[in-house]
Design a protein around this motif. Structure first.
Motif, PDB file in Angstrom:
ATOM      1  N   GLN A 229       0.849  -1.195   0.000  1.00  0.00           N
ATOM      2  CA  GLN A 229       0.000   0.000   0.000  1.00  0.00           C
ATOM      3  C   GLN A 229       0.878   1.235   0.000  1.00  0.00           C
ATOM      4  OE1 GLN A 229      -2.644  -0.144   3.321  1.00  0.00           O
ATOM      5  NE2 GLN A 229      -3.566  -2.061   2.693  1.00  0.00           N
ATOM      6  N   ARG A 230       0.429   2.250  -0.729  1.00  0.00           N
ATOM      7  CA  ARG A 230       1.158   3.519  -0.702  1.00  0.00           C
ATOM      8  C   ARG A 230       1.074   4.077   0.705  1.00  0.00           C
ATOM      9  NH1 ARG A 230      -2.220   4.270  -5.059  1.00  0.00           N
ATOM     10  NH2 ARG A 230      -1.210   3.951  -7.033  1.00  0.00           N
ATOM     11  N   ARG A 231       2.185   4.542   1.196  1.00  0.00           N
ATOM     12  CA  ARG A 231       2.210   5.139   2.532  1.00  0.00           C
ATOM     13  C   ARG A 231       2.821   6.518   2.420  1.00  0.00           C
ATOM     14  NH1 ARG A 231       3.359  -0.266   3.234  1.00  0.00           N
ATOM     15  NH2 ARG A 231       2.006  -1.326   4.692  1.00  0.00           N
ATOM     16  N   PRO A 232       2.347   7.443   3.244  1.00  0.00           N
ATOM     17  CA  PRO A 232       2.984   8.766   3.224  1.00  0.00           C
ATOM     18  C   PRO A 232       4.443   8.658   3.643  1.00  0.00           C
ATOM     19  CG  PRO A 232       1.204   8.668   4.853  1.00  0.00           C
ATOM     20  CD  PRO A 232       1.291   7.328   4.189  1.00  0.00           C
ATOM     21  N   ILE A 233       5.266   9.485   3.069  1.00  0.00           N
ATOM     22  CA  ILE A 233       6.685   9.497   3.407  1.00  0.00           C
ATOM     23  C   ILE A 233       6.854  10.152   4.767  1.00  0.00           C
ATOM     24  CG2 ILE A 233       8.952  10.404   2.763  1.00  0.00           C
ATOM     25  CD1 ILE A 233       7.978  10.307  -0.146  1.00  0.00           C
ATOM     26  N   GLU A 234       7.535   9.460   5.650  1.00  0.00           N
ATOM     27  CA  GLU A 234       7.802  10.007   6.980  1.00  0.00           C
ATOM     28  C   GLU A 234       9.082  10.824   6.915  1.00  0.00           C
ATOM     29  OE1 GLU A 234       9.165   8.379  11.313  1.00  0.00           O
ATOM     30  OE2 GLU A 234       7.721   7.179  10.182  1.00  0.00           O
ATOM     31  N   VAL A 235       8.948  12.097   7.243  1.00  0.00           N
ATOM     32  CA  VAL A 235      10.113  12.974   7.237  1.00  0.00           C
ATOM     33  C   VAL A 235      10.615  13.106   8.658  1.00  0.00           C
ATOM     34  CG1 VAL A 235      10.950  15.285   6.723  1.00  0.00           C
ATOM     35  CG2 VAL A 235       9.216  14.240   5.261  1.00  0.00           C
ATOM     36  N   LYS A 236      11.869  12.740   8.857  1.00  0.00           N
ATOM     37  CA  LYS A 236      12.467  12.833  10.179  1.00  0.00           C
ATOM     38  C   LYS A 236      13.376  14.042  10.217  1.00  0.00           C
ATOM     39  CE  LYS A 236      12.262   7.930  11.086  1.00  0.00           C
ATOM     40  NZ  LYS A 236      12.985   6.738  11.471  1.00  0.00           N
ATOM     41  N   SER A 237      13.354  14.721  11.330  1.00  0.00           N
ATOM     42  CA  SER A 237      14.180  15.911  11.469  1.00  0.00           C
ATOM     43  C   SER A 237      14.850  15.904  12.830  1.00  0.00           C
ATOM     44  CB  SER A 237      13.320  17.162  11.315  1.00  0.00           C
ATOM     45  OG  SER A 237      14.082  18.305  11.604  1.00  0.00           O
ATOM     46  N   ASN A 238      16.075  16.385  12.858  1.00  0.00           N
ATOM     47  CA  ASN A 238      16.798  16.518  14.128  1.00  0.00           C
ATOM     48  C   ASN A 238      16.598  17.903  14.733  1.00  0.00           C
ATOM     49  OD1 ASN A 238      17.826  13.936  13.935  1.00  0.00           O
ATOM     50  ND2 ASN A 238      19.592  14.599  12.771  1.00  0.00           N
ATOM     51  N   ILE A 239      15.800  18.730  14.067  1.00  0.00           N
ATOM     52  CA  ILE A 239      15.576  20.081  14.559  1.00  0.00           C
ATOM     53  C   ILE A 239      14.553  20.041  15.680  1.00  0.00           C
ATOM     54  CG2 ILE A 239      14.770  22.394  13.963  1.00  0.00           C
ATOM     55  CD1 ILE A 239      15.685  21.770  11.088  1.00  0.00           C
ATOM     56  N   LYS A 240      14.914  20.582  16.801  1.00  0.00           N
ATOM     57  CA  LYS A 240      14.010  20.596  17.954  1.00  0.00           C
ATOM     58  C   LYS A 240      13.333  21.959  18.041  1.00  0.00           C
ATOM     59  CE  LYS A 240      16.494  17.254  20.759  1.00  0.00           C
ATOM     60  NZ  LYS A 240      17.268  16.590  19.842  1.00  0.00           N
ATOM     61  N   PRO A 241      12.073  21.996  18.478  1.00  0.00           N
ATOM     62  CA  PRO A 241      11.395  23.285  18.620  1.00  0.00           C
ATOM     63  C   PRO A 241      12.090  24.169  19.665  1.00  0.00           C
ATOM     64  CG  PRO A 241       9.949  21.458  19.276  1.00  0.00           C
ATOM     65  CD  PRO A 241      11.261  20.884  18.866  1.00  0.00           C
ATOM     66  N   ARG A 242      12.020  25.453  19.439  1.00  0.00           N
ATOM     67  CA  ARG A 242      12.625  26.389  20.392  1.00  0.00           C
ATOM     68  C   ARG A 242      11.800  26.503  21.658  1.00  0.00           C
ATOM     69  NH1 ARG A 242      14.168  31.913  17.295  1.00  0.00           N
ATOM     70  NH2 ARG A 242      15.714  31.057  15.917  1.00  0.00           N
ATOM     71  N   ASP A 243      12.511  26.708  22.753  1.00  0.00           N
ATOM     72  CA  ASP A 243      11.822  27.023  24.003  1.00  0.00           C
ATOM     73  C   ASP A 243      11.634  28.535  24.026  1.00  0.00           C
ATOM     74  OD1 ASP A 243      11.788  24.407  24.887  1.00  0.00           O
ATOM     75  OD2 ASP A 243      13.775  24.591  25.802  1.00  0.00           O
ATOM     76  N   ASN A 244      10.408  28.997  24.246  1.00  0.00           N
ATOM     77  CA  ASN A 244      10.159  30.445  24.267  1.00  0.00           C
ATOM     78  C   ASN A 244      10.332  31.017  25.617  1.00  0.00           C
ATOM     79  OD1 ASN A 244       9.705  30.566  21.576  1.00  0.00           O
ATOM     80  ND2 ASN A 244       7.526  30.168  21.793  1.00  0.00           N
TER      81      ASN A 244
END
Length: 90
Positions: free
Chosen positions: A75-90
């Protein structure tokens, strides 16, 4: 032949006269319902005929392997994009 990591990403292997002089080959996997490669399809020919139709041949090959894979339960599956970028703490 391109390295295996690139082949896994693109889903396409290419042999540009490396195995046999005067022959270009493209291959793509057929997958089952678990995403495992269970077969492959390829198209090959002399550079004089293949080079001018490269994109067309690859498109037909990928369509054929997708159709065969779907018939095998893949089955076609959405591509999982992995990122090492973490959200900023405000």
């Amino acid at each position: 032949v391109r390295n295996l990591a690139e082949i896994r990403i693109t889903g396409l292997a290419e042999d540009n006269q490396e195995a046999q002089e005067g022959l270009i080959c493209f291959a793509a996997p057929v997958r089952n319902g678990y995403g495992e490669v269970v077969a492959a399809m390829s198209v090959s020919g002399p550079p004089s005929r293949v080079n001018s139709r490269r994109q067309e041949l690859i498109a037909h090959l990928k369509q054929a392997t997708e159709k065969a894979s779907l018939a095998c339960g893949w089955q076609r599956r959405p591509i999982e994009v992995k990122s090492n970028i973490k959200p900023r703490d405000n």
